[in-house]
Design an enzyme around this catalytic site. Structure first.
Site, PDB file in Angstrom:
ATOM      1  N   ASN A  32      37.228  68.834  70.597  1.00  0.00           N
ATOM      2  CA  ASN A  32      37.118  69.411  69.248  1.00  0.00           C
ATOM      3  C   ASN A  32      35.684  69.278  68.729  1.00  0.00           C
ATOM      4  OD1 ASN A  32      39.899  69.427  69.586  1.00  0.00           O
ATOM      5  ND2 ASN A  32      40.266  67.685  68.238  1.00  0.00           N
ATOM      6  N   TYR A 166      40.587  54.677  66.612  1.00  0.00           N
ATOM      7  CA  TYR A 166      41.607  53.756  67.145  1.00  0.00           C
ATOM      8  C   TYR A 166      42.996  54.395  67.167  1.00  0.00           C
ATOM      9  CZ  TYR A 166      44.517  49.574  67.592  1.00  0.00           C
ATOM     10  OH  TYR A 166      45.442  48.656  68.005  1.00  0.00           O
ATOM     11  N   ASP A 258      36.585  64.725  63.901  1.00  0.00           N
ATOM     12  CA  ASP A 258      35.963  65.315  65.102  1.00  0.00           C
ATOM     13  C   ASP A 258      34.954  66.384  64.699  1.00  0.00           C
ATOM     14  OD1 ASP A 258      37.908  63.777  66.312  1.00  0.00           O
ATOM     15  OD2 ASP A 258      39.252  65.468  66.668  1.00  0.00           O
TER      16      ASP A 258
HETATM   17  P1  ADP Z   1      39.339  61.008  60.647  1.00  0.00           P
HETATM   18  O1  ADP Z   1      39.764  62.414  60.996  1.00  0.00           O
HETATM   19  O2  ADP Z   1      38.528  60.366  61.720  1.00  0.00           O
HETATM   20  O3  ADP Z   1      40.440  60.155  60.092  1.00  0.00           O
HETATM   21  P2  ADP Z   1      38.371  61.076  57.920  1.00  0.00           P
HETATM   22  O4  ADP Z   1      39.746  61.270  57.387  1.00  0.00           O
HETATM   23  O5  ADP Z   1      37.643  59.875  57.463  1.00  0.00           O
HETATM   24  O6  ADP Z   1      38.273  61.172  59.493  1.00  0.00           O
HETATM   25  O7  ADP Z   1      37.565  62.363  57.498  1.00  0.00           O
HETATM   26  C1  ADP Z   1      36.355  62.752  58.121  1.00  0.00           C
HETATM   27  C2  ADP Z   1      35.575  63.606  57.174  1.00  0.00           C
HETATM   28  O8  ADP Z   1      36.348  64.754  56.807  1.00  0.00           O
HETATM   29  C3  ADP Z   1      35.237  62.923  55.862  1.00  0.00           C
HETATM   30  O9  ADP Z   1      34.064  62.143  55.963  1.00  0.00           O
HETATM   31  C4  ADP Z   1      35.055  64.119  54.940  1.00  0.00           C
HETATM   32  O10 ADP Z   1      33.767  64.673  55.127  1.00  0.00           O
HETATM   33  C5  ADP Z   1      36.090  65.108  55.474  1.00  0.00           C
HETATM   34  N1  ADP Z   1      37.353  64.998  54.705  1.00  0.00           N
HETATM   35  C6  ADP Z   1      38.475  64.328  55.053  1.00  0.00           C
HETATM   36  N2  ADP Z   1      39.437  64.462  54.107  1.00  0.00           N
HETATM   37  C7  ADP Z   1      38.903  65.236  53.139  1.00  0.00           C
HETATM   38  C8  ADP Z   1      39.371  65.772  51.886  1.00  0.00           C
HETATM   39  N3  ADP Z   1      40.607  65.532  51.433  1.00  0.00           N
HETATM   40  N4  ADP Z   1      38.534  66.549  51.158  1.00  0.00           N
HETATM   41  C9  ADP Z   1      37.286  66.837  51.606  1.00  0.00           C
HETATM   42  N5  ADP Z   1      36.783  66.370  52.758  1.00  0.00           N
HETATM   43  C10 ADP Z   1      37.569  65.579  53.519  1.00  0.00           C
END
Ligand code: ADP
Length: 310
Positions: A32, A166, A258
């Site tokens: 991705n 993780y 990703d």
């Molecule tokens: P992962 O997919 O690794 O769990 P995160 O949930 O921390 O990652 O999200 C990664 C990035 O995606 C965040 O740093 C932000 O830039 C974007 N993002 C995630 N959720 C939101 C949201 N609800 N609104 C806007 N941007 C988001």
């Protein structure tokens, strides 16, 4: 050198459309990221490092890599194994559940394809991305060889990038994951952890604490993601807080991190500032979560990125 390789597993994805129909695609954290990086920064050579089989879906996956303009120099084909597969089912309330068939996938045999010459094909200034999922799928008996391979790359001047990503079910025990992550942080030049990833394993629950945890590891750049909350970065002794505009109509958060990683790294490889790279990465991630599945359709993604100057 504008070159980055993503090491890990890409899987066959099946999505149940109704009782009798499945939609098939391909996904996996490193794939991705590679796709989104290449969409935004086509001049950066972006490759996959993985093992597939010689079956029809493996061939189709390789075609998909090429269609996404991904370099396949390090895509190996095992004579007997086949790719991992997972099924996404959405219930009447919209709740998704995942079933995996990946314990015996070809990607688990990746190290079997690495001879001493492979490391010599990487050059100083290039990047290699690994995630906690990449580490988990490398057979435990191959991990020492894998660390030696990373050591060799590092001594050749390759930049190692690590996102812990993780997934508890992929590890025999949390202790095993912790040891592997500490080793990866020790070797990495850039880390892109999410707060959630370190919460369970290291009892860290906010972005500042993730920075504190990471700083002893001699990383050049630390980027902490925290869903819709601010991204924190630490580089050159400077701590920066980057506000994120929360998306109101979130459809599917799969691959937000990703997309963020791919676009952030592409922007940094193209010498954009950390501030710009985070804004572009956040725009990409914020767009991806407004579409179902790991890979958002090209057109709305491009439109959103064009609006921010890509
Ligand atoms: P992962 O997919 O690794 O769990 P995160 O949930 O921390 O990652 O999200 C990664 C990035 O995606 C965040 O740093 C932000 O830039 C974007 N993002 C995630 N959720 C939101 C949201 N609800 N609104 C806007 N941007 C988001």
């Amino acid at each position: 050198m504008n070159k980055i390789f993503f090491l890990g597993e890409c899987m066959v994805e099946l999505r149940a459309i109704d009782d009798d129909t499945m939609k098939q695609s391909f996904a996996g954290d490193v794939y991705n990221s590679a796709v989104y990086l290449q969409r935004c920064f086509p001049t950066v050579t972006t490759g996959m490092v993985t093992a597939l089989g010689r079956d029809a879906l493996s061939e189709k996956m390789i075609q998909r890599f090429r269609k996404a303009s991904l370099d396949t120099t390090f895509v190996f084909q095992h004579p007997e194994k086949v790719p991992g597969l997972y099924l996404i089912k959405t219930d009447a309330l919209g709740e998704r559940s995942f079933t995996y068939w990946r314990n015996d996938s070809a990607a688990r045999q990746l190290m079997g394809f690495f001879n001493d010459d492979i490391a010599d094909l990487f050059n100083a200034g290039e990047y290699l991305f690994i995630s906690g999922i990449s580490l988990a799928v490398i057979a435990p008996s191959d991990r020492d060889a894998f660390w030696r391979f990373l050591d060799k790359l590092k001594s050749r001047g390759v930049n190692i990038v690590f996102d812990p990503n993780y997934r508890a079910r992929l590890w025999d025990s949390p202790e095993q994951a912790k040891l592997a992550f500490e080793q990866a942080f020790t070797l990495a030049d850039i880390a892109l952890p999410g707060v959630e990833d370190l919460e369970v394993l290291f009892n860290i629950s906010d972005a500042e604490a993730v920075i504190d945890f990471c700083t002893p590891f001699k990383l050049q750049e630390i980027v902490v993601k925290n869903g819709p909350d601010s991204v924190l970065t630490y580089a050159n002794n400077s701590l920066l807080k980057h506000p994120i505009r929360p998306v109101s109509n979130v459809i599917d958060t799969t691959s937000a991190g990703d997309a963020f990683n791919g676009v952030y790294l592409g922007a940094r490889i193209e010498k954009r500032s950390i501030v710009d790279a985070v804004q572009l990465a956040a725009c990409a991630a914020g767009t991806v979560i407004q579409h179902p599945g790991a890979i958002a359709p090209e057109e709305p993604f491009r439109t959103a990125m064009t609006a921010v100057g890509i």
